[in-house]
Design a protein around this motif. Sequence first.
Motif, PDB file in Angstrom:
ATOM      1  N   MET A   1       8.266   1.022   7.206  1.00  0.00           N
ATOM      2  CA  MET A   1       8.466   0.007   6.175  1.00  0.00           C
ATOM      3  C   MET A   1       7.622   0.332   4.950  1.00  0.00           C
ATOM      4  O   MET A   1       6.441   0.646   5.064  1.00  0.00           O
ATOM      5  CB  MET A   1       8.056  -1.375   6.694  1.00  0.00           C
ATOM      6  CG  MET A   1       8.923  -1.892   7.830  1.00  0.00           C
ATOM      7  SD  MET A   1       8.332  -3.476   8.404  1.00  0.00           S
ATOM      8  CE  MET A   1       6.727  -3.013   9.044  1.00  0.00           C
ATOM      9  N   LYS A   2       8.256   0.258   3.793  1.00  0.00           N
ATOM     10  CA  LYS A   2       7.574   0.588   2.550  1.00  0.00           C
ATOM     11  C   LYS A   2       7.550  -0.651   1.659  1.00  0.00           C
ATOM     12  O   LYS A   2       8.561  -1.341   1.496  1.00  0.00           O
ATOM     13  CB  LYS A   2       8.288   1.737   1.845  1.00  0.00           C
ATOM     14  CG  LYS A   2       8.256   3.052   2.615  1.00  0.00           C
ATOM     15  CD  LYS A   2       9.150   4.087   1.947  1.00  0.00           C
ATOM     16  CE  LYS A   2       8.718   4.371   0.525  1.00  0.00           C
ATOM     17  NZ  LYS A   2       9.614   5.366  -0.134  1.00  0.00           N
ATOM     18  N   ILE A   3       6.385  -0.913   1.074  1.00  0.00           N
ATOM     19  CA  ILE A   3       6.184  -2.106   0.253  1.00  0.00           C
ATOM     20  C   ILE A   3       5.774  -1.678  -1.149  1.00  0.00           C
ATOM     21  O   ILE A   3       4.871  -0.856  -1.321  1.00  0.00           O
ATOM     22  CB  ILE A   3       5.094  -3.010   0.859  1.00  0.00           C
ATOM     23  CG1 ILE A   3       5.550  -3.558   2.215  1.00  0.00           C
ATOM     24  CG2 ILE A   3       4.747  -4.151  -0.097  1.00  0.00           C
ATOM     25  CD1 ILE A   3       4.459  -4.280   2.985  1.00  0.00           C
ATOM     26  N   ILE A   4       6.429  -2.251  -2.156  1.00  0.00           N
ATOM     27  CA  ILE A   4       6.034  -2.019  -3.540  1.00  0.00           C
ATOM     28  C   ILE A   4       5.385  -3.302  -4.071  1.00  0.00           C
ATOM     29  O   ILE A   4       5.859  -4.408  -3.807  1.00  0.00           O
ATOM     30  CB  ILE A   4       7.228  -1.591  -4.423  1.00  0.00           C
ATOM     31  CG1 ILE A   4       6.748  -1.248  -5.832  1.00  0.00           C
ATOM     32  CG2 ILE A   4       8.339  -2.642  -4.446  1.00  0.00           C
ATOM     33  CD1 ILE A   4       7.797  -0.564  -6.702  1.00  0.00           C
ATOM     34  N   ASP A  24      -0.315  -0.117   8.848  1.00  0.00           N
ATOM     35  CA  ASP A  24       0.476   1.112   8.794  1.00  0.00           C
ATOM     36  C   ASP A  24       1.467   1.143   7.635  1.00  0.00           C
ATOM     37  O   ASP A  24       1.963   2.210   7.271  1.00  0.00           O
ATOM     38  CB  ASP A  24       1.246   1.307  10.112  1.00  0.00           C
ATOM     39  CG  ASP A  24       0.317   1.503  11.294  1.00  0.00           C
ATOM     40  OD1 ASP A  24      -0.777   2.065  11.085  1.00  0.00           O
ATOM     41  OD2 ASP A  24       0.685   1.084  12.411  1.00  0.00           O
ATOM     42  N   GLN A  25       1.786  -0.042   7.087  1.00  0.00           N
ATOM     43  CA  GLN A  25       2.788  -0.085   6.030  1.00  0.00           C
ATOM     44  C   GLN A  25       2.207   0.465   4.727  1.00  0.00           C
ATOM     45  O   GLN A  25       1.215  -0.062   4.200  1.00  0.00           O
ATOM     46  CB  GLN A  25       3.266  -1.531   5.808  1.00  0.00           C
ATOM     47  CG  GLN A  25       4.015  -2.131   6.968  1.00  0.00           C
ATOM     48  CD  GLN A  25       3.086  -2.714   8.033  1.00  0.00           C
ATOM     49  OE1 GLN A  25       1.878  -2.771   7.833  1.00  0.00           O
ATOM     50  NE2 GLN A  25       3.657  -3.137   9.157  1.00  0.00           N
ATOM     51  N   PRO A  26       2.804   1.526   4.156  1.00  0.00           N
ATOM     52  CA  PRO A  26       2.285   2.072   2.889  1.00  0.00           C
ATOM     53  C   PRO A  26       2.578   1.144   1.715  1.00  0.00           C
ATOM     54  O   PRO A  26       3.627   0.500   1.656  1.00  0.00           O
ATOM     55  CB  PRO A  26       3.037   3.396   2.744  1.00  0.00           C
ATOM     56  CG  PRO A  26       4.298   3.208   3.528  1.00  0.00           C
ATOM     57  CD  PRO A  26       3.948   2.302   4.675  1.00  0.00           C
ATOM     58  N   LEU A  27       1.630   1.089   0.790  1.00  0.00           N
ATOM     59  CA  LEU A  27       1.774   0.269  -0.403  1.00  0.00           C
ATOM     60  C   LEU A  27       1.883   1.170  -1.628  1.00  0.00           C
ATOM     61  O   LEU A  27       1.132   2.137  -1.766  1.00  0.00           O
ATOM     62  CB  LEU A  27       0.571  -0.655  -0.578  1.00  0.00           C
ATOM     63  CG  LEU A  27       0.246  -1.649   0.538  1.00  0.00           C
ATOM     64  CD1 LEU A  27      -1.024  -2.414   0.174  1.00  0.00           C
ATOM     65  CD2 LEU A  27       1.402  -2.602   0.779  1.00  0.00           C
ATOM     66  N   LEU A 311       0.732 -10.493   1.720  1.00  0.00           N
ATOM     67  CA  LEU A 311       1.151  -9.309   2.466  1.00  0.00           C
ATOM     68  C   LEU A 311       1.463  -9.654   3.920  1.00  0.00           C
ATOM     69  O   LEU A 311       2.393  -9.089   4.511  1.00  0.00           O
ATOM     70  CB  LEU A 311       0.075  -8.230   2.389  1.00  0.00           C
ATOM     71  CG  LEU A 311      -0.084  -7.547   1.031  1.00  0.00           C
ATOM     72  CD1 LEU A 311      -1.260  -6.583   1.047  1.00  0.00           C
ATOM     73  CD2 LEU A 311       1.197  -6.815   0.622  1.00  0.00           C
ATOM     74  N   ALA A 312       0.723 -10.591   4.495  1.00  0.00           N
ATOM     75  CA  ALA A 312       1.026 -11.036   5.858  1.00  0.00           C
ATOM     76  C   ALA A 312       2.408 -11.668   5.917  1.00  0.00           C
ATOM     77  O   ALA A 312       3.182 -11.437   6.864  1.00  0.00           O
ATOM     78  CB  ALA A 312      -0.032 -12.031   6.336  1.00  0.00           C
ATOM     79  N   ASN A 313       2.749 -12.446   4.891  1.00  0.00           N
ATOM     80  CA  ASN A 313       4.095 -13.016   4.818  1.00  0.00           C
ATOM     81  C   ASN A 313       5.155 -11.924   4.771  1.00  0.00           C
ATOM     82  O   ASN A 313       6.188 -12.000   5.446  1.00  0.00           O
ATOM     83  CB  ASN A 313       4.223 -13.900   3.575  1.00  0.00           C
ATOM     84  CG  ASN A 313       3.707 -15.309   3.769  1.00  0.00           C
ATOM     85  OD1 ASN A 313       3.815 -15.876   4.859  1.00  0.00           O
ATOM     86  ND2 ASN A 313       3.138 -15.885   2.730  1.00  0.00           N
ATOM     87  N   LEU A 314       4.896 -10.885   3.972  1.00  0.00           N
ATOM     88  CA  LEU A 314       5.897  -9.831   3.806  1.00  0.00           C
ATOM     89  C   LEU A 314       6.066  -9.019   5.091  1.00  0.00           C
ATOM     90  O   LEU A 314       7.195  -8.679   5.481  1.00  0.00           O
ATOM     91  CB  LEU A 314       5.507  -8.923   2.641  1.00  0.00           C
ATOM     92  CG  LEU A 314       6.572  -7.936   2.152  1.00  0.00           C
ATOM     93  CD1 LEU A 314       7.909  -8.611   1.919  1.00  0.00           C
ATOM     94  CD2 LEU A 314       6.101  -7.232   0.878  1.00  0.00           C
TER      95      LEU A 314
END
Length: 330
Positions: A1-4, A24-27, A311-314
């Motif tokens: 999962m990738k987050i912008i 682990d999710q890259p930002l 970020l926890a929500n996402l």
Amino acid sequence: MKIIVYGVKPDELAYFEAWQKTHDQPLSLHSELLDEKTVAWARGFDGVNCLQTTPYSAAVFAQLAEFGIHFLTIRNVGLDNLDLAAAKQNKIRIANVPAYSPSAIAEFAVTMTLYLLRRLGETRAPLAAGHWNQAASFLGRELGQSTVGVVGAGRIGQAAIRLFAGFGANVLAYDPHPGHPEPRATYVSLKQLLAESDVVDLHVPGIPANDHLIDDAALTLMKQNAVLINTARGNLVDTTALLKHLRAGHLGGAGIDTYEHESPALLRYEQTGKFTDPQWEELAQLPNVLLTPHVAYHTETAVENMVNFSLANLVRFLTKGEAPDEIMIK
């Protein structure tokens, strides 16, 4: 999962970096806001995280949906700048951070109130000019001898009630949906609150129903020399009417952290050097007005919570298909 992530401020960076070390999710972090130009950067990502007071337009939501992105979390409370109808139409689900630090905003409202009641702004020009006696001539008022009207008694409003009551103020409150009333306030109608308060402190959302809640008629109801504090949303106060009552000497002062015409041009003024707003300029020249750049929330505690909770929500959206602070769009 990738987050912008959009709208990253320098003071948020340490919290994003700390979060990244344990997840682990890259930002992908960007200081720019999310708009019709920058939305293209979201292609290939799974979720979007934002902080801004400028609009999230229908075009932005349509483009996110085209990219297959259906989760947006914001690092603040307010929803009035989101086109929720467009979000729903494009099947984009949204979560906010409803309680990152009510105390931060409540404390700021009290700070503004004390500044204005003690007329500190009026002392600055004569003191800078060397006129000591003139600077010392402004007779202030005591918060503990005042009646404070808190408009909106949710989490932030109740925190404000407790603080004002702690100074010994007589506290009135108005809320159309009071929930569990704060016992340190007397709940009254908005009309009564405006008519009896020495300080009117706003803590209601910027929904369309509250647009210009404080208009010319409301200001006319307020006591001579009363002080208005707005750390909530800019659209609550009719700035034209506010200036009218300040010019006439009816109001004793105003603390404005959320300005009605808070535009992208204003927010980018430092970078562009271009911003013209006669009302902002007039307010800035008045010694009994305290203007601040939408920073009532801005504490270490609040910023850390805004980053971590959003970020926890996402992550919950992306892994479980639900988030604890999801907004139910009607």
